[in-house]
Design an enzyme around this catalytic site. Structure first.
Site, PDB file in Angstrom:
ATOM      1  N   ARG A 107       0.815  -1.219   0.000  1.00  0.00           N
ATOM      2  CA  ARG A 107       0.000   0.000   0.000  1.00  0.00           C
ATOM      3  C   ARG A 107       0.851   1.272   0.000  1.00  0.00           C
ATOM      4  O   ARG A 107       0.537   2.213  -0.721  1.00  0.00           O
ATOM      5  CB  ARG A 107      -1.004  -0.009   1.148  1.00  0.00           C
ATOM      6  CG  ARG A 107      -2.178   0.942   0.889  1.00  0.00           C
ATOM      7  CD  ARG A 107      -3.219   0.848   1.997  1.00  0.00           C
ATOM      8  NE  ARG A 107      -2.656   1.250   3.253  1.00  0.00           N
ATOM      9  CZ  ARG A 107      -2.677   0.533   4.369  1.00  0.00           C
ATOM     10  NH1 ARG A 107      -3.264  -0.635   4.413  1.00  0.00           N
ATOM     11  NH2 ARG A 107      -2.108   0.984   5.455  1.00  0.00           N
ATOM     12  N   LYS A 137      -3.560  12.974 -17.939  1.00  0.00           N
ATOM     13  CA  LYS A 137      -3.528  13.876 -19.069  1.00  0.00           C
ATOM     14  C   LYS A 137      -2.203  13.710 -19.829  1.00  0.00           C
ATOM     15  O   LYS A 137      -1.849  12.613 -20.186  1.00  0.00           O
ATOM     16  CB  LYS A 137      -3.794  15.302 -18.581  1.00  0.00           C
ATOM     17  CG  LYS A 137      -5.030  15.403 -17.645  1.00  0.00           C
ATOM     18  CD  LYS A 137      -6.330  15.013 -18.302  1.00  0.00           C
ATOM     19  CE  LYS A 137      -7.486  14.792 -17.323  1.00  0.00           C
ATOM     20  NZ  LYS A 137      -7.737  15.867 -16.385  1.00  0.00           N
ATOM     21  N   ASP A 187      -1.815  23.302  -9.378  1.00  0.00           N
ATOM     22  CA  ASP A 187      -2.258  22.298 -10.344  1.00  0.00           C
ATOM     23  C   ASP A 187      -1.693  22.721 -11.699  1.00  0.00           C
ATOM     24  O   ASP A 187      -2.146  23.690 -12.301  1.00  0.00           O
ATOM     25  CB  ASP A 187      -3.789  22.228 -10.367  1.00  0.00           C
ATOM     26  CG  ASP A 187      -4.324  21.190 -11.354  1.00  0.00           C
ATOM     27  OD1 ASP A 187      -3.553  20.739 -12.231  1.00  0.00           O
ATOM     28  OD2 ASP A 187      -5.517  20.836 -11.255  1.00  0.00           O
ATOM     29  N   TYR A 231     -10.313  23.497 -12.204  1.00  0.00           N
ATOM     30  CA  TYR A 231     -10.857  22.177 -12.530  1.00  0.00           C
ATOM     31  C   TYR A 231     -12.159  21.952 -11.753  1.00  0.00           C
ATOM     32  O   TYR A 231     -12.179  22.051 -10.529  1.00  0.00           O
ATOM     33  CB  TYR A 231      -9.830  21.094 -12.214  1.00  0.00           C
ATOM     34  CG  TYR A 231     -10.313  19.725 -12.583  1.00  0.00           C
ATOM     35  CD1 TYR A 231     -10.439  19.360 -13.914  1.00  0.00           C
ATOM     36  CD2 TYR A 231     -10.680  18.816 -11.615  1.00  0.00           C
ATOM     37  CE1 TYR A 231     -10.910  18.109 -14.263  1.00  0.00           C
ATOM     38  CE2 TYR A 231     -11.150  17.560 -11.959  1.00  0.00           C
ATOM     39  CZ  TYR A 231     -11.266  17.220 -13.278  1.00  0.00           C
ATOM     40  OH  TYR A 231     -11.739  15.982 -13.622  1.00  0.00           O
TER      41      TYR A 231
HETATM   42  C1  LIG Z   1      -8.266  16.024 -15.116  1.00  0.00           C
HETATM   43  C2  LIG Z   1      -7.837  17.092 -14.195  1.00  0.00           C
HETATM   44  C3  LIG Z   1      -7.849  16.912 -12.808  1.00  0.00           C
HETATM   45  C4  LIG Z   1      -8.358  15.652 -12.159  1.00  0.00           C
HETATM   46  O1  LIG Z   1      -7.601  14.540 -12.526  1.00  0.00           O
HETATM   47  P1  LIG Z   1      -8.184  13.041 -12.580  1.00  0.00           P
HETATM   48  O2  LIG Z   1      -7.003  12.237 -12.957  1.00  0.00           O
HETATM   49  O3  LIG Z   1      -9.295  13.035 -13.598  1.00  0.00           O
HETATM   50  O4  LIG Z   1      -8.714  12.735 -11.227  1.00  0.00           O
HETATM   51  C5  LIG Z   1      -7.399  17.955 -12.016  1.00  0.00           C
HETATM   52  N1  LIG Z   1      -6.988  19.122 -12.551  1.00  0.00           N
HETATM   53  C6  LIG Z   1      -6.974  19.333 -13.875  1.00  0.00           C
HETATM   54  C7  LIG Z   1      -6.509  20.646 -14.403  1.00  0.00           C
HETATM   55  C8  LIG Z   1      -7.395  18.327 -14.743  1.00  0.00           C
HETATM   56  O5  LIG Z   1      -7.401  18.548 -16.068  1.00  0.00           O
END
Ligand SMILES: *Cc1c(COP(=O)(O)O)cnc(C)c1O
Length: 386
Positions: A53, A204, A179, A106
């Site tokens: 884990r 992404k 982010d 987001y």
């Molecule tokens: C997709 C995304 C997230 C969330 O990520 P997941 O892998 O879908 O949980 C957070 N911030 C941004 C800018 C994103 O494009």
């Protein structure tokens, strides 16, 4: 290998930091699936691997590549999704702590901060993160422990001045987490600009092939807060699975090449769409008319990323009709894959969204930019009856 002859990030990524299998010397390391590890006769765990884990070698291999890309001295931690990574930062705070977050961000994380973080005793205020006076006014020294920023921020691609916001955070005794999913480490390195933590949805462009859901945090300093985040990941069981980590490492090997091609394609599309008669406005930080362009020029490198949005003349109806008529672009949510995606964002974000109704979000893949433009041009014309 990282300590070798100062190889470039592209070289280090291509060979995934030079990890090889110690038994066979295979250039692609095996996928480690074990959930538990042998204890030494003296009762120690000299390898540093205790239980699945918190500990997995395949996960650590992917983490080492991302830590290298972000120049993250304290390393990186992979999670089962971007949301698991982002919420881990907030869950590492104390009840009573205050968070300042952006109004444009987001959507799923904004909803969680607005509707769920309060149940853990965390209060959140939302501000325009590109308005430094507004950020300063929202921060309560001593009580604010985290500023959450996103740049470029989804779906308007607003640019936040990371160095300036880091200064505001630190002056108030708070941390800054960024982010950086839409920028990727190819275009922005938030830790070098003063951020304490950088977060990516690895779903992404880091993985880039639309076949892994994952998230990552990387930190400059291995302090008490980073240790708490590591504990949150372990106790909540939020680590990425080994198969996903293997795929992510495979994606990371080509990440710098994909990021360069996708940013070049996005810039090309942004320029050509700006002159299109059925496009009212193009939102892309690489365009001189974008409100965040000057900060983006200072803070981003190698281009301006793979994400742009267009506001279509004729409002929501024409925007939805355009998305309905494309053939090469894929009509889907998400971003950062090798295939280009188009999405009418307001439909998915629903009531209360700051997203304009005439906006189409475009994630540029690696297809021929001429084909991508031609497909959009034909769809825009068809949606406008010509
Ligand atoms: C997709 C995304 C997230 C969330 O990520 P997941 O892998 O879908 O949980 C957070 N911030 C941004 C800018 C994103 O494009």
């Amino acid at each position: 290998m990282a300590d070798g002859r100062n190889w470039s990030k592209r070289s280090l990524a291509a060979q995934a930091m030079g990890h090889i299998d110690s038994v066979t010397h295979a250039v692609v390391p095996p996928i480690h699936v074990a959930t538990t590890y042998l204890r030494d006769p003296d009762n120690a765990y000299s390898t540093g691997y205790v239980y699945g884990r918190p500990d997995n070698a395949t996960v650590r291999e992917a983490e080492s590549v991302i830590a290298m890309l972000e120049d993250a001295e304290a390393g990186a931690l992979l999670f089962g999704s971007g949301m698991a990574a982002a919420t881990a930062v907030v869950l590492a705070l104390e009840a009573g702590d205050h968070v300042v977050a952006p109004r444009v961000m987001y959507w799923a994380l904004r909803n969680w901060l607005a509707n769920d973080a309060g149940r853990y005793g965390i209060t959140v205020d939302f501000v325009e993160m590109d308005d430094l006076a507004a950020v300063r006014a929202a921060v309560h020294p001593g009580r604010t422990k985290l500023i959450w920023a996103e740049t470029p921020s989804n779906p308007l691609w607003t640019i936040v001045d990371i160095a300036a916001v880091a200064e505001i955070a630190h002056a108030a005794g708070a941390r800054l987490a960024v982010d950086s999913t839409a920028a990727s480490p190819f275009h922005t390195r938030p830790l070098a600009l003063g951020a304490d933590i950088v977060m990516h949805s690895a779903t992404k462009i880091l993985n880039g092939h639309s076949d892994v859901v994952g998230g990552v945090l990387a930190a400059a300093v291995d302090d008490e807060f980073w240790a708490r985040i590591r504990r949150v990941r372990s106790t909540h069981g939020a680590i990425l699975g080994p198969f996903e980590a293997f795929l992510l490492t495979r994606g990371l090997r080509t990440f710098p090449l994909r990021a360069a091609a996708q940013a070049a394609g996005a810039m090309d599309l942004a320029t050509r769409l700006s002159a299109h008669p059925h496009v009212a406005r193009v939102l892309y930080p690489g365009l001189p008319q974008h409100p965040g362009h000057d900060v983006a020029v200072r803070q981003m490198e190698n281009g301006f990323g793979y994400m742009l949005s267009v506001q279509v003349t004729g409002g929501a109806t024409a925007a939805i009709a355009t998305a309905a008529k494309v053939e090469l672009w894929r009509r889907a949510t998400s971003l950062g894959g090798v295939e280009s995606l188009i999405e009418h964002r307001a439909s998915i974000e629903g009531a209360g969204t700051p997203c304009p109704p005439d906006l189409l979000r475009l994630s540029t893949g690696i297809e021929d930019p001429d084909d991508l433009f031609r497909d959009l041009d034909t769809a825009l014309k068809a949606a406008h009856g010509n």
